[in-house]
Design an enzyme around this catalytic site. Structure first.
Site, PDB file in Angstrom:
ATOM      1  N   LYS A  75       0.848  -1.201   0.000  1.00 19.84           N
ATOM      2  CA  LYS A  75       0.000   0.000   0.000  1.00 19.84           C
ATOM      3  C   LYS A  75       0.879   1.245   0.000  1.00 19.84           C
ATOM      4  CE  LYS A  75      -3.925   2.058   2.526  1.00 19.84           C
ATOM      5  NZ  LYS A  75      -4.815   1.967   3.722  1.00 19.84           N
ATOM      6  N   SER A 155      -9.899   2.285   2.808  1.00 18.67           N
ATOM      7  CA  SER A 155      -8.972   2.974   1.950  1.00 18.67           C
ATOM      8  C   SER A 155      -7.988   2.055   1.214  1.00 18.67           C
ATOM      9  CB  SER A 155      -8.157   3.975   2.767  1.00 18.67           C
ATOM     10  OG  SER A 155      -7.304   3.316   3.681  1.00 18.67           O
ATOM     11  N   SER A 179     -10.264   0.160   7.119  1.00 21.55           N
ATOM     12  CA  SER A 179      -9.649   0.254   5.791  1.00 21.55           C
ATOM     13  C   SER A 179      -8.996  -1.027   5.288  1.00 21.55           C
ATOM     14  CB  SER A 179      -8.607   1.372   5.773  1.00 21.55           C
ATOM     15  OG  SER A 179      -9.225   2.623   5.686  1.00 21.55           O
TER      16      SER A 179
END
Lengths: 484, 95
Positions: A75, A155, A179
């Protein structure tokens, strides 16, 4: 043999150990899949040369470890030495860290191969990946009979889309209010957020420091367990890092629910709950009961206050954390003609931050401002203490909690244009975040429209093992085999 | 409590985010929507409840008061939008 990219992380590990294929072959198969799926916009940066060099070093015996040769996506919230790291924000476009985050360094230490940096909501603020400055991520899933593009959740939406579409064996995610879990549920994969403090926050770009935790996202519970052991561990560079030994989760995993008590929180059965979600939850209860668990009803009375608490605490911490983006030390700078340093700060931040980030910084600034601090922030931290107390009381009666992960399957882009409607999507994931508890989402079924649905397991502090065991029990019972 | 356009401009100034006149009405509406919603926390009885300071109980650790890194000026400056003579450079601060 099926395509290399279809294997689970555990099977990739076994195949590499047995020399059925090389790490370079495995990396190349994933790089090819990435190239064929660029329309998903899952990656902000692809690092094929780095991936092949890492993989070759594994094949040559120069790199080893429990994850030797396993291709992972990272990420874009994790600082990666020499590779652009943006947190999905224009303000950090072009930022190339000269250091490695502790979590990604742990994965590299264990031999993992990094394929690139995964797209995400800007500064992890979002539940749909629509706030990324690098374009939205598209879910590989489509509803039956529809060609409409769907959100991958957020997210960690790039992580979710990439793992689900078989572009990587697993991915790192971060979870501040859901998330990891919500996007995992939206794309039919597993993901776990460990107890706050298990994974070091050092080198992970900060959103809300008292909530942020890194965790793995992968296609099976065992794969999550393998990554989790590697990612976690004490780190002196993070003052909230827990100096407690990390178990070998994959080795300890049994999936046994015999003698376990599973709590069902009454307050999570919301008025007007989607009947499909309610039915899946009931199915999950039946599965765990059939595996020998005792089902107990528990109460978490302050549940309805979790979201408003979160939307004070998280923006307050974000407004403080994001004060560092001032155009001086890193990131982009905008200087108005003839402007002084204050004009530079204001113009830099106006140009660099997206709408949702600005909104949250402003909310946070307001609730922390003189005269309002006690009414908002102090009251929120008190309610947060009550929410944590609710969980403590519930865990006197049960070992894990079972709930849905999200109130609906994945939605279409633009479906939640009102910020509040978007915030409500995190209703089931935020409470455990506020209490710092380990929690995971496991794919458990499909909606009538053919979209994945997840169930969430919440555990006691430090009981990731119990969470993973319940997760494995659900995974086995559900036999989820659908793919995009 | 609700915010008006003057308060929004003040918050934006405190947050060091330039806002245009066109943006203000929308921000007033959005911030009031969010603030109106979080205000339901006021109905929770929190008498005698200590605000949470840390989700995991435990004392802050101490470490030796020694230098643990340094000598990486080039790395520190590598991402600066403007660096000169080994320093971060900014527009003139003192007239």
């Amino acid at each position: 043999m099926s395509a290399l990219t279809d294997l689970s992380l555990a099977d990739m590990k076994a195949g590499l150990d047995a020399r059925q294929f090389s790490a370079v072959e495995l990396a190349q198969a994933h790089l090819d899949a990435m190239a064929a799926n660029r329309h998903l916009n899952a990656f902000i940066v692809e690092t094929p040369e780095l991936a092949l060099a890492h993989a070759k070093a594994v094949d040559d015996g120069k790199r080893g470890g429990p994850l030797a040769g396993i291709p992972l996506g990272i990420k874009d919230l994790f600082a990666t030495d020499g590779v652009q790291t943006t947190a999905g924000s224009k303000i950090l476009e072009g930022f190339v860290p000269r250091y490695e985050s502790s979590v990604s360094a742990n994965l590299l230490r264990d031999g993992a191969v990094f394929l690139g940096k995964l797209n995400m909501d800007e500064f992890a603020m979002g539940s749909s990946n629509e706030t990324s400055a690098f374009g939205r991520v598209i879910s590989p899933w489509k509803a039956k009979g529809s060609d409409a593009e769907l959100v991958p959740g957020g997210s960690s939406g790039g992580s979710a889309a990439a793992v689900s579409a078989r572009l990587c064996a697993g991915a790192t995610g971060t979870d501040t209010g859901g998330s990891i879990r919500q996007p995992a549920a939206f794309v039919g994969i597993a993901g776990i957020k460990p107890t706050y403090g298990r994974a070091s926050r050092w080198g992970t770009i900060a959103f809300a420091s008292s909530l942020d935790q890194a965790g793995p996202m992968a296609r099976t519970v065992t794969d999550c367990a393998l990554m989790l052991t590697s990612m976690c561990g004490f780190d002196a560079k993070d003052s909230t890092s827990l100096d407690i030994a990390v178990p070998d989760y994959a080795a300890g995993l049994t999936g046994s629910m015999k003698g376990k008590r599973v709590g069902i929180p009454a307050e999570y059965r919301l008025d007007g709950m989607d009947p499909e979600i309610a039915a899946l939850w009931d199915q999950g209860i039946a599965w765990l009961k059939a595996e020998g668990a005792e089902i107990v009803s528990v109460s978490l009375p302050h549940t309805k206050y979790a979201l408003p608490t979160y939307y004070i605490v998280a923006p307050a911490e974000a407004s403080s954390n994001l004060a560092r983006y001032d155009g001086v030390r890193y990131g982009n700078r905008v200087t108005p003609a003839g402007g002084n340093v204050h004009d530079m700060y204001a113009a830099t931040r106006a140009a660099g931050f997206g709408k949702e980030v600005k909104r949250r910084i402003m909310i946070g600034t307001y609730v922390l401002s003189a005269g309002f601090y006690d009414a908002y922030y102090t009251q929120a931290q008190k309610v947060r203490a009550l929410i944590a107390r609710d969980f403590e009381a519930a865990f006197e009666k049960c070992d894990v909690l079972l709930t849905p992960t999200a109130p609906s399957p994945a939605f279409a882009f633009g479906a939640k244009a009102d910020p509040l409607a978007m915030y409500l999507n995190d209703v089931f994931t935020v409470p455990a975040s506020l209490a710092g508890l380990p929690a995971m989402s496991v794919p458990a079924g499909l909606s009538a429209s053919g979209l994945p649905l997840g169930l969430q397991i919440i555990g006691r502090p430090l009981d990731e093992m119990g969470v993973l065991d319940a997760g494995l029990a659900i995974e086995r019972a559900a036999g989820f085999s659908a793919r995009p | 409590m609700s915010v008006d356009s003057q308060t929004v401009r003040k918050i934006a100034r405190l947050a060091r985010i330039a806002v245009t006149d066109d943006e203000v009405p929308g921000l007033v509406e959005q911030l009031n929507g969010i603030l109106g919603w979080v205000e339901q926390l006021g109905e929770v009885d929190t008498k005698g409840v200590e605000p949470m300071a840390s989700v995991m109980p435990g004392n802050m650790r101490w470490r030796e008061d020694v230098v643990t890194d340094g000598g990486i000026q080039d790395k520190v400056l590598a991402n600066a939008p403007d660096a000169a003579s080994g320093f971060f450079a900014v527009p003139k601060v003192i007239e």
